[in-house]
Design a protein around this motif. Structure first.
Motif, mmCIF file in Angstrom:
data_model
loop_
_atom_site.group_PDB
_atom_site.id
_atom_site.type_symbol
_atom_site.label_atom_id
_atom_site.label_comp_id
_atom_site.label_asym_id
_atom_site.label_seq_id
_atom_site.Cartn_x
_atom_site.Cartn_y
_atom_site.Cartn_z
ATOM 1 N N GLU A 74 0.822 -1.217 0.000
ATOM 2 C CA GLU A 74 0.000 0.000 0.000
ATOM 3 C C GLU A 74 0.851 1.260 0.000
ATOM 4 O O GLU A 74 0.389 2.342 0.353
ATOM 5 N N TYR A 75 2.102 1.086 -0.371
ATOM 6 C CA TYR A 75 3.045 2.211 -0.360
ATOM 7 C C TYR A 75 2.519 3.376 -1.205
ATOM 8 O O TYR A 75 2.573 4.535 -0.793
ATOM 9 N N GLY A 76 1.972 3.066 -2.374
ATOM 10 C CA GLY A 76 1.491 4.117 -3.281
ATOM 11 C C GLY A 76 0.434 4.990 -2.618
ATOM 12 O O GLY A 76 0.455 6.219 -2.738
ATOM 13 N N GLY B 299 3.707 4.489 6.597
ATOM 14 C CA GLY B 299 3.497 3.824 5.305
ATOM 15 C C GLY B 299 4.755 3.664 4.474
ATOM 16 O O GLY B 299 4.703 3.113 3.377
ATOM 17 N N THR B 300 5.890 4.162 4.978
ATOM 18 C CA THR B 300 7.142 4.037 4.223
ATOM 19 C C THR B 300 8.070 3.061 4.957
ATOM 20 O O THR B 300 7.777 2.645 6.073
ATOM 21 N N SER B 301 9.190 2.740 4.324
ATOM 22 C CA SER B 301 10.029 1.655 4.866
ATOM 23 C C SER B 301 10.848 2.046 6.091
ATOM 24 O O SER B 301 11.232 1.199 6.884
ATOM 25 N N GLN B 302 11.182 3.323 6.210
ATOM 26 C CA GLN B 302 12.056 3.820 7.292
ATOM 27 C C GLN B 302 13.390 3.064 7.361
ATOM 28 O O GLN B 302 13.874 2.701 8.435
HETATM 29 C C1 LIG Z 1 14.763 18.431 1.803
HETATM 30 C C2 LIG Z 1 14.996 16.933 1.756
HETATM 31 C C3 LIG Z 1 16.104 16.384 2.394
HETATM 32 C C4 LIG Z 1 16.331 15.002 2.338
HETATM 33 N N1 LIG Z 1 17.429 14.478 2.971
HETATM 34 C C5 LIG Z 1 17.691 13.153 2.913
HETATM 35 C C6 LIG Z 1 18.825 12.595 3.551
HETATM 36 O O1 LIG Z 1 19.645 13.304 4.135
HETATM 37 N N2 LIG Z 1 18.981 11.252 3.500
HETATM 38 C C7 LIG Z 1 18.118 10.435 2.842
HETATM 39 O O2 LIG Z 1 18.309 9.218 2.823
HETATM 40 N N3 LIG Z 1 17.048 10.943 2.197
HETATM 41 C C8 LIG Z 1 16.800 12.264 2.227
HETATM 42 N N4 LIG Z 1 15.686 12.762 1.612
HETATM 43 C C9 LIG Z 1 14.829 11.861 0.843
HETATM 44 C C10 LIG Z 1 13.667 11.210 1.627
HETATM 45 O O3 LIG Z 1 12.966 12.178 2.338
HETATM 46 C C11 LIG Z 1 14.123 10.111 2.585
HETATM 47 O O4 LIG Z 1 14.982 9.223 1.929
HETATM 48 C C12 LIG Z 1 12.918 9.314 3.101
HETATM 49 O O5 LIG Z 1 12.035 10.148 3.774
HETATM 50 C C13 LIG Z 1 13.411 8.217 4.030
HETATM 51 O O6 LIG Z 1 12.338 7.521 4.552
HETATM 52 P P1 LIG Z 1 12.026 6.019 4.134
HETATM 53 O O7 LIG Z 1 13.258 5.197 4.326
HETATM 54 O O8 LIG Z 1 10.821 5.602 4.880
HETATM 55 O O9 LIG Z 1 11.730 6.176 2.600
HETATM 56 P P2 LIG Z 1 10.920 5.271 1.559
HETATM 57 O O10 LIG Z 1 9.835 6.112 1.016
HETATM 58 O O11 LIG Z 1 10.566 3.968 2.138
HETATM 59 O O12 LIG Z 1 11.980 5.084 0.383
HETATM 60 C C14 LIG Z 1 12.954 4.015 0.369
HETATM 61 C C15 LIG Z 1 14.348 4.582 0.243
HETATM 62 O O13 LIG Z 1 14.481 5.307 -0.986
HETATM 63 C C16 LIG Z 1 15.335 6.427 -0.804
HETATM 64 N N5 LIG Z 1 14.554 7.646 -1.039
HETATM 65 C C17 LIG Z 1 13.246 7.846 -0.796
HETATM 66 N N6 LIG Z 1 12.868 9.076 -1.217
HETATM 67 C C18 LIG Z 1 13.972 9.655 -1.717
HETATM 68 C C19 LIG Z 1 14.235 10.927 -2.292
HETATM 69 N N7 LIG Z 1 13.274 11.848 -2.469
HETATM 70 N N8 LIG Z 1 15.499 11.220 -2.666
HETATM 71 C C20 LIG Z 1 16.491 10.316 -2.518
HETATM 72 N N9 LIG Z 1 16.294 9.084 -1.988
HETATM 73 C C21 LIG Z 1 15.060 8.759 -1.590
HETATM 74 C C22 LIG Z 1 15.809 6.387 0.639
HETATM 75 O O14 LIG Z 1 17.050 5.725 0.676
HETATM 76 C C23 LIG Z 1 14.724 5.569 1.321
HETATM 77 O O15 LIG Z 1 15.163 4.922 2.479
HETATM 78 C C24 LIG Z 1 15.441 14.156 1.634
HETATM 79 C C25 LIG Z 1 14.324 14.730 0.994
HETATM 80 C C26 LIG Z 1 14.097 16.091 1.059
HETATM 81 C C27 LIG Z 1 12.895 16.665 0.370
#
Ligand SMILES: Cc1cc2nc3c(=O)[nH]c(=O)nc-3n(C[C@H](O)[C@H](O)[C@H](O)COP(=O)(O)OP(=O)(O)OC[C@H]3O[C@@H](n4cnc5c(N)ncnc54)[C@H](O)[C@@H]3O)c2cc1C
Length: 478
Positions: A220-222, A232-235
């Motif tokens: 349900e990620y979308g 809802g995200t992987s963290q």
């Molecule tokens: C202003 C800003 C600053 C950010 N700074 C960082 C940071 O310092 N480190 C970081 O890992 N991500 C950063 N991101 C991207 C993103 O916000 C995080 O990767 C994400 O919120 C991590 O949560 P998740 O693991 O649950 O992501 P999920 O949504 O589960 O995504 C899976 C993985 O994909 C990668 N990812 C996801 N979204 C992005 C994105 N927009 N850009 C690049 N990679 C992405 C990450 O490695 C993430 O763990 C930033 C985004 C913004 C807008």
């Protein structure tokens, strides 16, 4: 007997670790491997890290040390300049090669170049492997062999390339008994104290996070990925940052569950994988354009003024501490302070607020995030900040200005996220979280009135960009 060094940098795992696996293979069954981590001795003033990330690093190293012991090895800790310490270790041990996984950041690259020179002078091998990305540097290029500057065509080429299969966990490693090691680093050594409730560090905890995500929420990620009050995200961003998981493991785990899902679920898996591609997109951009750390990607916006909000000298501090009077912005900044992590939608909202409502230079926000985030990743952070500021790799650039109130209506309509992070607002009505309060009023006792009018500052931003553009072409400003 052959001795080689594996230099751990941002790859704190023993499963599917490209350079570590190669080091063990190269030493052979009778040989020895010296796995080393060299702690930096900076004292608190580092621009690019902070307590939450260093605490996660310490915990992940402790876990790595245990994992290596479980297969017969020992993690050696040294402190100081990495190149000088590796040189000493070569002298001490008679190692004939240093293995490492490539670091895509400009700082890591500079270190690799230095070590390469030293290795050449000493007549030893320095073998650097691809590990941090599935596709790095020049692997996904345009048909003309140039670098993609926008995401969508890059991602098409990325997805079309063949994918590597993750390797197994190491079974055995032998480390010479005679080598001395410093104790594992602790946060206090850098003069830091962390108050953030960070995720559990270590390879096992990271694998469990990935497993929990692919066995449920990924489907349900979308639908859920933008709803800030839902997990809802992987963290797993900190796990990728410190290499507790490899991107190959993540890709394979997502692809494995994709097959059994209905069409909507499969779309969600692809959406999730597209985020992994965003990470690699920003890494390859920074690889080709290291000047991005100092300059706007879009050269039109270089040298643009970022004029402070008149009459609000503490605007930046209020943003940092979550006291802007905009509940969605403040909830996000308080989530960051409390956990060292922030939801992606919140990162966009807060970054846009800093740059397009407060007109503060994106570089200040970028550095604050790097000091605060447990997952601080130079390339992704820079990419995210430049995207939000309207100066980066984006098809819809500076005129994309998110309204914090509309964002709340769309992505936190019940106020669950706001109430979770702002105790002062736990008992206020939903309606008062979705619209600006009447002039000069506060939503709740102890909570500030909004520090600005979004529509006024939005117009000011458009004007600032337009004036700067006009100044470049010599046309008179509007
Ligand atoms: C202003 C800003 C600053 C950010 N700074 C960082 C940071 O310092 N480190 C970081 O890992 N991500 C950063 N991101 C991207 C993103 O916000 C995080 O990767 C994400 O919120 C991590 O949560 P998740 O693991 O649950 O992501 P999920 O949504 O589960 O995504 C899976 C993985 O994909 C990668 N990812 C996801 N979204 C992005 C994105 N927009 N850009 C690049 N990679 C992405 C990450 O490695 C993430 O763990 C930033 C985004 C913004 C807008």
């Amino acid at each position: 007997m052959k001795k080689v060094i594996h230099w751990f940098r941002r790859d704190f795992r023993i499963t599917d670790n490209t350079a570590l696996t190669a080091a063990v293979a190269s030493a052979g069954p009778e040989g020895e491997v010296i796995p080393v981590y060299i702690a930096s001795d900076w004292q608190g003033s580092h621009r690019w890290t902070g307590p939450a990330r260093q605490e996660f690093l310490c915990g992940s190293l402790a876990s790595l040390a245990k994992n290596l012991e479980a297969i017969g090895g020992r993690l050696i800790i040294r402190r100081g300049d990495a190149v000088a310490e590796l040189e000493k270790l070569v002298q001490e041990t008679g190692a004939t090669a240093i293995f490492a996984n490539r670091d895509p950041d400009p700082f890591g690259r500079a270190m690799e170049a230095k070590l390469e020179r030293v290795a050449r002078e000493r007549g030893i091998e320095f073998l650097v492997h691809k590990d941090v990305c599935i596709h790095e540097r020049d692997e996904a290029l345009t048909g003309q062999g140039t670098v993609f500057r926008v995401f969508t065509p890059y991602s098409k080429v990325w997805f079309a390339l063949p994918k590597p299969t993750p390797g197994p966990a190491l079974k055995k490693i032998t480390t010479p008994a005679s080598i001395t090691s410093l104790p594992l680093p602790e946060l206090s050594e850098w003069g830091l104290v962390s108050t953030a409730a960070i995720p559990e560090p270590g390879e096992r905890a990271a694998r469990e996070r990935l497993k929990a995500f692919v066995s449920g929420p990924i489907a349900e990620y979308g639908a859920h990925r933008d709803i800030m009050g839902v997990a809802g995200t992987s963290q797993i961003s900190q796990d990728l940052r410190f290499g507790l998981l490899s991107p190959r493991q993540i890709y394979a785990a997502a692809k494995q569950v994709e097959e059994g899902l209905p069409p909507e679920g499969r779309k969600s898996v692809m959406k999730f994988l597209a985020e992994i591609v965003w990470r690699e997109f920003y890494m390859q951009l920074l690889w080709h354009y290291p000047e991005l750390l100092e300059q706007e990607f879009n050269s039109n916006w270089r040298g643009m003024p970022w004029p402070a909000l008149p009459g609000v000298p503490d605007a930046f501090e209020r943003w940092c501490s979550g006291m802007t009077g905009f509940p969605i912005v403040d909830a996000a900044m308080r989530q960051l302070a409390a956990t060292g992590w922030m939801h992606n939608r919140s990162r966009m909202i807060t970054a846009m607020f800093l740059t397009k409502d407060l007109h503060i230079d994106w570089r200040l926000g970028e550095a604050f995030f790097m000091r605060s985030l447990v997952d601080g990743e130079i390339a992704s952070n820079n990419g995210g900040w430049q995207w939000s500021a309207g100066t980066g790799a984006d098809a819809a650039p500076y005129f994309r200005i998110q309204n914090p109130w509309s964002q709340t209506k769309r992505y936190d309509p019940e106020g669950a996220y706001i109430r979770r992070w702002i105790p002062e607002l736990r008992n206020v009505s939903n309606a008062s979280l979705l619209e600006p309060p009447a002039d000069g009023c506060s939503i709740a006792p102890g909570y500030p009135v909004p520090m600005l009018d979004h529509s006024v500052e939005r117009d000011r931003t458009l004007d600032l960009f337009a004036r700067h553009k006009a100044s470049l072409t010599g046309a008179s400003s509007p």
